[in-house]
Design a protein around this motif. Structure first.
Motif, PDB file in Angstrom:
ATOM      1  N   ALA A 125     -43.602 -63.763  60.189  1.00 45.69           N
ATOM      2  CA  ALA A 125     -43.129 -64.290  58.911  1.00 45.69           C
ATOM      3  C   ALA A 125     -43.261 -63.233  57.811  1.00 45.69           C
ATOM      4  O   ALA A 125     -42.363 -63.078  56.971  1.00 45.69           O
ATOM      5  N   HIS A 126     -44.365 -62.499  57.834  1.00 40.98           N
ATOM      6  CA  HIS A 126     -44.576 -61.446  56.838  1.00 40.98           C
ATOM      7  C   HIS A 126     -43.548 -60.319  57.012  1.00 40.98           C
ATOM      8  O   HIS A 126     -42.991 -59.817  56.033  1.00 40.98           O
ATOM      9  N   ILE A 127     -43.283 -59.949  58.243  1.00 35.70           N
ATOM     10  CA  ILE A 127     -42.290 -58.901  58.530  1.00 35.70           C
ATOM     11  C   ILE A 127     -40.906 -59.349  58.073  1.00 35.70           C
ATOM     12  O   ILE A 127     -40.152 -58.566  57.477  1.00 35.70           O
ATOM     13  N   ALA A 128     -40.571 -60.601  58.321  1.00 38.13           N
ATOM     14  CA  ALA A 128     -39.262 -61.113  57.898  1.00 38.13           C
ATOM     15  C   ALA A 128     -39.128 -61.071  56.379  1.00 38.13           C
ATOM     16  O   ALA A 128     -38.068 -60.702  55.855  1.00 38.13           O
ATOM     17  N   ALA A 129     -40.207 -61.417  55.666  1.00 36.77           N
ATOM     18  CA  ALA A 129     -40.171 -61.370  54.201  1.00 36.77           C
ATOM     19  C   ALA A 129     -39.979 -59.927  53.721  1.00 36.77           C
ATOM     20  O   ALA A 129     -39.212 -59.666  52.788  1.00 36.77           O
ATOM     21  N   LEU A 130     -40.667 -58.990  54.352  1.00 36.82           N
ATOM     22  CA  LEU A 130     -40.523 -57.584  53.974  1.00 36.82           C
ATOM     23  C   LEU A 130     -39.125 -57.062  54.275  1.00 36.82           C
ATOM     24  O   LEU A 130     -38.558 -56.296  53.497  1.00 36.82           O
ATOM     25  N   GLU A 131     -38.547 -57.482  55.406  1.00 34.59           N
ATOM     26  CA  GLU A 131     -37.189 -57.059  55.747  1.00 34.59           C
ATOM     27  C   GLU A 131     -36.181 -57.594  54.734  1.00 34.59           C
ATOM     28  O   GLU A 131     -35.235 -56.891  54.360  1.00 34.59           O
ATOM     29  N   ARG A 132     -36.383 -58.836  54.261  1.00 35.62           N
ATOM     30  CA  ARG A 132     -35.490 -59.383  53.234  1.00 35.62           C
ATOM     31  C   ARG A 132     -35.598 -58.572  51.946  1.00 35.62           C
ATOM     32  O   ARG A 132     -34.590 -58.270  51.299  1.00 35.62           O
ATOM     33  N   LYS A 133     -36.818 -58.196  51.584  1.00 34.38           N
ATOM     34  CA  LYS A 133     -37.018 -57.409  50.366  1.00 34.38           C
ATOM     35  C   LYS A 133     -36.369 -56.030  50.494  1.00 34.38           C
ATOM     36  O   LYS A 133     -35.735 -55.549  49.550  1.00 34.38           O
ATOM     37  N   GLN A 187     -32.673 -56.449  50.026  1.00 34.95           N
ATOM     38  CA  GLN A 187     -32.336 -56.661  48.621  1.00 34.95           C
ATOM     39  C   GLN A 187     -32.377 -55.348  47.856  1.00 34.95           C
ATOM     40  O   GLN A 187     -31.453 -55.031  47.093  1.00 34.95           O
ATOM     41  N   LEU A 188     -33.423 -54.565  48.047  1.00 39.23           N
ATOM     42  CA  LEU A 188     -33.542 -53.293  47.339  1.00 39.23           C
ATOM     43  C   LEU A 188     -32.457 -52.306  47.765  1.00 39.23           C
ATOM     44  O   LEU A 188     -31.952 -51.533  46.940  1.00 39.23           O
ATOM     45  N   MET A 223     -29.405 -53.114  48.727  1.00 42.39           N
ATOM     46  CA  MET A 223     -28.177 -53.547  48.069  1.00 42.39           C
ATOM     47  C   MET A 223     -28.175 -53.130  46.596  1.00 42.39           C
ATOM     48  O   MET A 223     -27.160 -52.668  46.079  1.00 42.39           O
ATOM     49  N   GLU A 224     -29.321 -53.271  45.916  1.00 41.89           N
ATOM     50  CA  GLU A 224     -29.398 -52.867  44.516  1.00 41.89           C
ATOM     51  C   GLU A 224     -29.173 -51.364  44.371  1.00 41.89           C
ATOM     52  O   GLU A 224     -28.479 -50.913  43.464  1.00 41.89           O
ATOM     53  N   LEU A 225     -29.759 -50.582  45.268  1.00 43.66           N
ATOM     54  CA  LEU A 225     -29.604 -49.129  45.223  1.00 43.66           C
ATOM     55  C   LEU A 225     -28.153 -48.734  45.458  1.00 43.66           C
ATOM     56  O   LEU A 225     -27.608 -47.869  44.759  1.00 43.66           O
ATOM     57  N   ASP A 226     -27.504 -49.363  46.441  1.00 42.00           N
ATOM     58  CA  ASP A 226     -26.090 -49.076  46.696  1.00 42.00           C
ATOM     59  C   ASP A 226     -25.232 -49.399  45.482  1.00 42.00           C
ATOM     60  O   ASP A 226     -24.315 -48.647  45.134  1.00 42.00           O
ATOM     61  N   LEU A 227     -25.518 -50.505  44.818  1.00 43.17           N
ATOM     62  CA  LEU A 227     -24.771 -50.886  43.625  1.00 43.17           C
ATOM     63  C   LEU A 227     -24.967 -49.856  42.524  1.00 43.17           C
ATOM     64  O   LEU A 227     -24.009 -49.461  41.856  1.00 43.17           O
TER      65      LEU A 227
END
Length: 83
Positions: free
Chosen positions: A33-41, A44-45, A47-51
């Protein structure tokens, strides 16, 4: 980790229902669960960097103007000599 979960585990341990395999499976589930949360983060980061990379930068000064900083308006020459 919630207090209710801890109480449940303590009760299972006291009754002998909690063995090492269950504890290991629970720990693995928590890690997943912790790994999945980190992968989502990370996603997200990324995608923000690409933008930010695709967004054109704002030009503060056009290419045909001087980019020096001035301290105020240019002095206006007087018509007469100073007295």
């Amino acid at each position: 980790m919630s207090a209710n979960l801890m109480q449940m585990w303590l009760g299972q341990f006291d009754r002998g229902e909690l063995d090492r395999e269950d504890a290991a499976a629970s720990t693995v589930a928590e890690y997943e669960a912790h790994i999945a949360a980190l992968e989502r983060k990370v996603g997200q980061l990324t995608m923000e960097l690409d933008l930010l990379k695709k967004t054109p930068r704002l030009q503060l000064v056009s290419n045909n103007e001087n980019s020096s900083i001035t301290s105020g308006p240019r002095p206006v020459p007087s018509d007469e000599d100073a007295k």
